[in-house]
Scaffold this active site. Sequence first.
Site, mmCIF file in Angstrom:
data_model
loop_
_atom_site.group_PDB
_atom_site.id
_atom_site.type_symbol
_atom_site.label_atom_id
_atom_site.label_comp_id
_atom_site.label_asym_id
_atom_site.label_seq_id
_atom_site.Cartn_x
_atom_site.Cartn_y
_atom_site.Cartn_z
ATOM 1 C CG ASP A 106 -6.109 6.061 6.177
ATOM 2 O OD1 ASP A 106 -7.015 5.334 5.729
ATOM 3 O OD2 ASP A 106 -6.316 6.936 7.036
ATOM 4 C CD GLU A 181 -11.825 6.015 4.334
ATOM 5 O OE1 GLU A 181 -11.744 4.801 4.494
ATOM 6 O OE2 GLU A 181 -11.431 6.874 5.169
#
Length: 541
Positions: A106, A181
């Site tokens: 992230d 994702e």
Amino acid sequence: MFLRWDAKKWETEAQYTLDVGFNTVRLEGKNEHPEFFETADRLGLMVLAGWECCDKWEAWSYNNDLAVTTPVWTAVDYVTANASMIHEAAMLQTHPSVLAYLVGSDYWPDDTAAPMYVNALKATDWQMPVITSASKRSYAPILGPGGMKMDGPYDWVPPNYWYDTEPSADRLGAAFGFGSEQGAGVGTPDLSSLKKFLSQSDLDDLWKNPNKDLFHMSSATSSFHNRKIYNTALWKRWGAPSSLDDYVLKAQITDYEANRAEFEGFAALWNAKRPATGVIYWMLTGAFPSLHWNIWDYYQHPAGGYFGAKVGSRVEHVAYDYVHKSVYLINRSLDKQGARTVDVQVVDTAGKVTYTTSAKVTTTPNTSKSILSLTSALGNIKDVVFLRLVLSDPATGTVVSRNVYWVSKAIDTLDWPSSEWYVTPVTKYSDYTALNKLATANVSITAAPAAKTGGAKCTSAGTTTIVTLENLSTVPAFFIALNLVDSAGRDVLPVTWTDNYVTLLPKEKISVSVSALPGAAAPVAVLARGKNIPKATVILS
């Protein structure tokens, strides 16, 4: 589960991954055992490895999204991380399956950690890409932008989501760029699997208490602790379930539709002005019995979501764009080319043909293009119609891809400005309730070992079974699910089907095959059910 390594289980899951049409698995943090990569090397499956989000690995001063209270790195943490990177690099460098390494998920590593990671990888003669992170928030200067996006969704979105790409600034996970994702939050196990891990009260909750927090979702602190978003859509689009069986079948339809659209969207828009260059599905499967985020479930039972993904990932394919009402010819191969025929048929719920056309097209490797507009053909839908697209090779007379959609009068309305990181809300839902009133269809189903039908030979686990379905009715037979069982009526697993959860137009006949993989029990029958057919048990002849 409990971090126990099972080489046989992974072998099956790698075979499932390839069977469904995927070519890459992403690992985040849990980079697995050497045997994992040896299997991927042998089978030809690529792996994106990398560090993990939401914990100490990303405890940077600029990370405001940490899910745990963790202090910013100390000098000792850099020593640990450097040793870890040296170890991972040495273990992975010789494996041809490793496609790249993500040194951030992230968030990107800071200006001390990033050069340290790069130097450790270079020291092992690392030749694959090193990616700064799986998101586009920012990047380490030594590495530059990672070229990926991580903008969701993670919960249910309608099929038109993926084709609604403009303006791109607020279209998040729609089919452009590389989604590192993302998925529609589906993956409901079928009923036979649900009964293996849910009590009767748990099963009742699925359709009687649709907003209840559930143990077999994500944790109590998560945005995904219940099926509220998913179930709201199911109730609005299909009507309130009348039973557990009805709920599970509607869930399989929902999962099939959602997964097919995601993979078709990314394949169809591969050559768009803003190309869809790839997508990693959230998630492949779970290490614990789960009610979401599965291409196949913990028991390795392929269900609706699996076969929607498999249809959407076909190498040569013909797909429907829900937003622009167009048909795409998709060719993901390196060598398949030449003349093709695309046949289109639209049939209403009573079985009446309202539109038909055929197009002669030429396909070329590694391309996707819009070949037909169905705007006029689908302009006056009363409630719901079935759209069948068939791609054929005229030189051999073989069907390359067959694809059936259920198309409502209006598509779901997305509220893009109100998007959260995990979902884009829907303000008005498609109406498929007319399909609850379909007349009963009479479908002939036969099943026999391939050796008796002149088909494929046996697998190492047993005979490949050919299942032939013929719709003898004048109405469509909607969403027929087939399940291979043993002498005790238990699921025969693991298995691979050429197709499943199929819809037949009036008088249509198709054959599918199913092969038991090593470790599966001996099959004796096929169970069949569908939206408008009686349940049936077909003994293998």
